[in-house]
Structure formats: C-alpha cells, structure tokens
Scaffold this active site. Structure first.
Site, PDB file in Angstrom:
ATOM      1  N   GLN A 190      47.220  11.468  -7.535  1.00 16.51           N
ATOM      2  CA  GLN A 190      48.111  10.626  -6.730  1.00 16.51           C
ATOM      3  C   GLN A 190      48.186   9.190  -7.242  1.00 16.51           C
ATOM      4  O   GLN A 190      48.897   8.367  -6.680  1.00 16.51           O
ATOM      5  CB  GLN A 190      47.638  10.624  -5.271  1.00 16.51           C
ATOM      6  CG  GLN A 190      47.683  12.011  -4.637  1.00 16.51           C
ATOM      7  CD  GLN A 190      46.865  12.097  -3.351  1.00 16.51           C
ATOM      8  OE1 GLN A 190      46.338  11.106  -2.858  1.00 16.51           O
ATOM      9  NE2 GLN A 190      46.769  13.297  -2.804  1.00 16.51           N
ATOM     10  N   HIS A 259      44.123   9.467  -2.901  1.00 18.00           N
ATOM     11  CA  HIS A 259      44.036   8.425  -1.867  1.00 18.00           C
ATOM     12  C   HIS A 259      43.894   7.001  -2.420  1.00 18.00           C
ATOM     13  O   HIS A 259      42.839   6.384  -2.307  1.00 18.00           O
ATOM     14  CB  HIS A 259      42.900   8.728  -0.872  1.00 18.00           C
ATOM     15  CG  HIS A 259      42.989  10.107  -0.298  1.00 18.00           C
ATOM     16  ND1 HIS A 259      41.999  10.658   0.469  1.00 18.00           N
ATOM     17  CD2 HIS A 259      43.951  11.057  -0.380  1.00 18.00           C
ATOM     18  CE1 HIS A 259      42.342  11.881   0.824  1.00 18.00           C
ATOM     19  NE2 HIS A 259      43.534  12.141   0.311  1.00 18.00           N
ATOM     20  N   GLU A 352      48.809   9.883  11.055  1.00 21.29           N
ATOM     21  CA  GLU A 352      48.799   8.851  12.102  1.00 21.29           C
ATOM     22  C   GLU A 352      49.841   7.761  11.889  1.00 21.29           C
ATOM     23  O   GLU A 352      50.174   7.411  10.759  1.00 21.29           O
ATOM     24  CB  GLU A 352      47.423   8.163  12.142  1.00 21.29           C
ATOM     25  CG  GLU A 352      46.293   9.084  12.544  1.00 21.29           C
ATOM     26  CD  GLU A 352      44.956   8.373  12.634  1.00 21.29           C
ATOM     27  OE1 GLU A 352      44.879   7.171  12.279  1.00 21.29           O
ATOM     28  OE2 GLU A 352      43.986   9.017  13.062  1.00 21.29           O
ATOM     29  N   TYR A 362      39.669   1.869  12.549  1.00 20.13           N
ATOM     30  CA  TYR A 362      40.612   2.938  12.903  1.00 20.13           C
ATOM     31  C   TYR A 362      39.975   4.324  12.875  1.00 20.13           C
ATOM     32  O   TYR A 362      40.660   5.332  13.039  1.00 20.13           O
ATOM     33  CB  TYR A 362      41.906   2.799  12.077  1.00 20.13           C
ATOM     34  CG  TYR A 362      42.671   1.608  12.598  1.00 20.13           C
ATOM     35  CD1 TYR A 362      42.277   0.302  12.264  1.00 20.13           C
ATOM     36  CD2 TYR A 362      43.671   1.750  13.556  1.00 20.13           C
ATOM     37  CE1 TYR A 362      42.882  -0.805  12.833  1.00 20.13           C
ATOM     38  CE2 TYR A 362      44.291   0.654  14.120  1.00 20.13           C
ATOM     39  CZ  TYR A 362      43.890  -0.621  13.764  1.00 20.13           C
ATOM     40  OH  TYR A 362      44.487  -1.709  14.348  1.00 20.13           O
ATOM     41  N   TYR A 373      41.369  20.694   4.789  1.00 20.44           N
ATOM     42  CA  TYR A 373      42.454  21.529   4.271  1.00 20.44           C
ATOM     43  C   TYR A 373      42.068  23.001   4.240  1.00 20.44           C
ATOM     44  O   TYR A 373      42.907  23.868   4.370  1.00 20.44           O
ATOM     45  CB  TYR A 373      42.871  21.063   2.870  1.00 20.44           C
ATOM     46  CG  TYR A 373      43.696  19.801   2.909  1.00 20.44           C
ATOM     47  CD1 TYR A 373      44.989  19.805   3.454  1.00 20.44           C
ATOM     48  CD2 TYR A 373      43.206  18.601   2.418  1.00 20.44           C
ATOM     49  CE1 TYR A 373      45.746  18.653   3.514  1.00 20.44           C
ATOM     50  CE2 TYR A 373      43.962  17.441   2.471  1.00 20.44           C
ATOM     51  CZ  TYR A 373      45.240  17.467   3.024  1.00 20.44           C
ATOM     52  OH  TYR A 373      45.977  16.324   3.087  1.00 20.44           O
TER      53      TYR A 373
END
Ligand code: HEC
Length: 480
Positions: A190, A259, A352, A362, A373
């Site tokens: 990513q 991430h 979220e 958070y 997953y």
C-alpha cells in the site's frame, strides 16, 4: 451379586446418559475457531448455510425479533431463547467470538441486501438520478498507474500522484511525463507516492507537499518503511528546493507493506495535519513514542507547534495530535466549523468515521467493531471509558478511503455534504452531517472501479480517483 452390580451400573449409565445428553445440547463442534467455520458447524443446521433460515428465522431479512442493534443480537446469541429453540452459546463462544459472529451476520445481511438492491452502475455520460441531483460521470484522464491523490493548480491544471512513484500533470485530458527528481519511494504493497497538496499560499510561495513511503537505510530496518512528508517546488518540470517536513527516526521504521495512512489538511493558522497508519503493528497505535497509528500536527514548515498535546511529555512524539488509529486514509476539514474529520480503514468490519480532536485516543486495537480478516476475533470490546467512539462505523467494511466536503456551487443541494470513497465496495457515498451525527447516507454509484479518493474541484465538479481501471473522472450536473 454380580447381577445386582450390573443392574446398578445400568441404572447409573442410564442416568448419566440422560444427564449427559441434556448437558451436551448444544456442543461446540468447531476445532478451527474462524467465524465462518463456527457458524457452519454450530448454527447453519438451524439457520441455513447462507443465514436464510432453514429450520428457523432468517438472519438476512432485516427482521429481528429480539432487537436489530448489535447488542441485542449479541445478547440472543449469548443467552439464547430456549423456549423457542435457540440454545444459549455463552461458555461455548467467547465474548469476542460472539462479536465476530455479529460482524459475520452483518456481512451476510449486507451481501443479501446488495443482491436485491439496484445501485447505479453508471456508464460514462449517462445521466444518473440520485436523491438530490442528476449527474453524469465523465473521464478526465486515463493512462494512469494506480492514481492516489489530486491537487488543483490555480491555472486549471491538476497534479496527480501515482502510487509506484510518479507525480504528473493533467491538462486538457492529457497526462504529462513524470515530474523529474521527485523523492525515491518504497513502492511495496500500500506504500509508494501517496498524497499531494498545495500550500494554501501556493499562488505566492509555490510550495507543493508530498507524502511517500520511504525505505529504512540500515540492516536493522532494511525491510522497513515509514511515511515521510516533504515539500518542494516544481520548476521546468523538475521537483526542486525540497525540504523535509516530517521524517521519523529510522529505528521506528516497520517492515511490511500495509497502513501508511496519508492525507494532508491545512488549517487557517499555519498548521498541517496528516495521519500515518499503524503499519500493521497494531499495538504501536497506543505507543506515543512511535509515529505510526497517529494523526500528526506540525507547522507548515515542519516545526512543532508548542500547544501540541504531547509537547514535553517524556517518551512521546511532540508531533502527535491524536492516537489509537489503525489506517486513516481520509482526512478533511469541515468548511464551516473547521473541525477535522477522518475516515479510518478498519479490519474486517469496523471501518470508522471519526471526529479527530486534540490529544484523544481513538482506541485501536483495544476497542473495535471489527474482527481479523481471517475471521478470528480481535476483541469483544467495542467501547471503553477514555477511548473515543467513532461518529459512525461501517460493519461490514466498505474499505473506506479518501473523503472530501463538497464546497462548490454546481450541485447546490450537496453543499458541505461529506463524500466518502470505498475501495473494496467500489462506492462513492454522500453523507449528510447534522453537527456530529450522520443523518443520511446515499450510495451515488457502485461497481465501476475501486474508489481511491474524491475532491471538490475549484470549478464545482466532484472529482473521483479510480483504481482498476485507473483514471480520474468527474461528476457533472445534468439539468433535470
Ligand atoms: C437448534 C437450532 C438452533 C441453533 C443450533 C442455533 N439457533 Fe439461533 N435461533 C434458533 C431459533 C429457533 C431461533 C428463533 C427463536 C424465536 O423465534 O423466538 C433463533 C434465533 C436466533 C437469533 C435471533 C434472530 C432474531 O430474529 O432476532 C440469532 C441472532 C441467532 N439465532 C443466532 C444464532 C447463532 C449465531 C447460532 C450459532 C452459534 C445459532 N443461532 C444457533 C435456533 C437455533
């Protein structure tokens, strides 16, 4: 004598046999505790393979005898409804497995709904009627490689980043050659070249901001990577005068390709906000000495604002604004209130929408609405004292990505609505906020590509960045 013993034994066996079968109902069959297996082996016999309700009630018809909210569904699984034939599962399923079961039931419900629903799958240039406006989708640029983000230049051109590492201009539907000399990126998973944004004073100072995944440089971190933020200027199609805005210490770089977070928001008072995902190391999100799993706030030149919440706190990074984040890939400033909103890509379930505020936690991975997953649970806790609740969570996940508040005038009834993109679900959504609540959600289109990002163009059109197929397109109003 021998006979008597035999009779006694038989009696004992009978009693125990009966007791045993009473106690044994139900018995947990699954060895592998992945939620799909747990369901198939323990629930499917009564509720049907696809939850459609073989011997008993369907769990995909939106009819809930014992309550439709997550807590009620968890309660009936835990406590059962024995007089009606639903066994209690407490003791056999852990609390976190019951939570995973709720996520699983939600996923199946959504799949059933989607099979039944008619969500527009617009062909280019064909009018799509939505609740507030009729629009059509028109391609702006194709021939891109995993476009990630967009910035609008005052002269009408756009800058677009491509994840493998190129920054290009889009002008009149044409995509330029890459700008030369942009940072070398670690293009893996990513990570790569991610965000691009212009400084609010770009017209006079020419600063362009980029974020990218950078590889660590020594043996210890050879395979590691972390998100870096730089700014520079573009002159004669070259990236020049680069300055580092944020680079974490090398020891904090993490291996793996997931991430990296990454969006930029500038406020009116010279600050830059940007998130970094937890890099697949979920506990890092709670570790204030590490950069990952945080939203950061700096001055636009990289200096630390003295009023940041962790300035002077030992073992904490002074750039941190909020923490306990998984992978925020959407960040936007409300055009009226100035509040910072963020979307966070969750695990399986538990995407979220958050209102990001100074110094707050958070909760990832202590609380979450999702599971792993592979269908195993993360935790049974969805809330806890001292940890922030999301404004909204999407369970099942939509794979939420970039967001934007609409600020143009071409779609007047969309003014200040929040546009939300989804990769896996291939959606563009429109959310209406009332203060800190979401009062309406509409899927504007679906299934025409992974939606990576959305932007409110200075020309009033809504720009959408697609992956697979890779392109930039825009929503244009069609008069009704
Ligand atoms: C022996 C059959 C049986 C098994 C096994 C079973 N259920 Fe049920 N379940 C029922 C029945 C019967 C009802 C409906 C009770 C009623 O109508 O009052 C029910 C109701 C429910 C409901 C509430 C539905 C509603 O409309 O509110 C949920 C949720 C549920 N079951 C989940 C599960 C899960 C999860 C499992 C596996 C861990 C499971 N059930 C295993 C028979 C079963």
């Amino acid at each position: 004598m021998r006979e008597m013993v035999q009779i006694m034994l038989k009696g004992l066996l009978a009693t125990f046999g009966l007791l045993g079968s009473l106690l044994a109902a139900p018995q947990l069959a699954a060895q592998n505790r992945e939620v799909g297996r747990l369901y198939a082996e323990n629930c499917a016999g009564c509720h049907g393979r696809d939850l459609e309700g073989g011997q008993t009630s369907s769990m995909v018809d939106d009819v809930w005898k014992y309550g439709a909210d997550d807590a009620s569904i968890a309660r009936v699984i835990r406590e059962g409804a024995e007089s009606e034939g639903m066994p209690p599962w407490k003791g056999m399923l852990s609390e976190s497995e019951i939570r995973a079961m709720v996520v699983f039931i939600r996923e199946k419900g959504e799949q059933a709904r989607q099979r039944a629903a008619k969500v527009p799958k617009p062909l280019d240039d064909q009018p799509v009627r939505s609740r507030e406006h009729t629009f059509r989708l028109r391609s702006v640029a194709e021939n891109l490689a995993t476009p990630w983000s967009l910035a609008f230049l005052p002269d009408g051109r756009m800058l677009v980043t491509e994840l493998p590492g190129n920054l290009r201009f889009i002008e009149g539907g044409k995509v330029s050659a890459p700008v030369a000399g942009t940072p070398r990126v670690r293009a893996q998973g990513q990570g790569g070249l991610m965000e691009v944004a212009l400084h609010p004073g770009y017209a006079t100072n020419g600063w362009v901001y980029l974020s990218f995944a950078e590889a660590g440089a020594n043996d210890q971190t050879r395979d590691g990577g972390m998100t870096v933020v730089v700014r520079g200027r573009i002159r004669d199609h070259r990236w020049v005068e680069e300055q580092t805005i944020f680079r974490a210490p090398l020891w904090s770089y993490r291996p793996g390709g997931v991430h990296f977070g990454s969006r930029f928001v500038f406020d009116d008072t010279g600050h830059l906000f940007f998130p970094i995902g937890e890099r697949g190391h979920m506990q890092d999100a709670q570790d204030l000495s590490r950069p990952n799993g945080k939203v950061h706030r700096l001055f636009d030149d990289g200096r630390i604002p003295p009023d940041n919440p962790f300035v002077g706190v030992s073992n904490a990074m002074a750039s941190i604004w909020s923490y306990g984040h998984r992978n925020p890939q959407g960040l936007a400033r409300h055009p009226v209130t100035g509040e910072l909103w963020s979307t966070e890509h969750g695990p399986r379930g538990g995407d979220e929408l958050n209102l990001v505020r100074k110094g707050l936690n958070y909760g990832w991975p202590i609380i979450t609405y999702g599971m792993n997953y592979n269908g195993t649970p993360i935790t049974s806790l969805t809330e806890k004292e001292g940890l922030e609740q999301p404004v909204l969570h999407w369970t099942p996940s939509i794979a939420v990505c970039g967001i934007a508040f609409y600020q143009g005038d071409k779609f007047p009834r969309w003014k200040h609505h929040l546009f939300v993109t989804a990769l896996a679900q291939e959606e563009l959504r429109r959310l209406v906020l009332d203060g800190h609540r979401v009062v309406e959600q509409e899927v504007l289109f679906k299934n025409i590509g992974r939606v990576r990002h959305v932007a409110s163009g200075p020309d009033g059109f809504v720009y959408v960045v697609f992956n697979k197929p890779d392109r930039v397109a825009r929503l244009e109003p069609v008069s009704e």
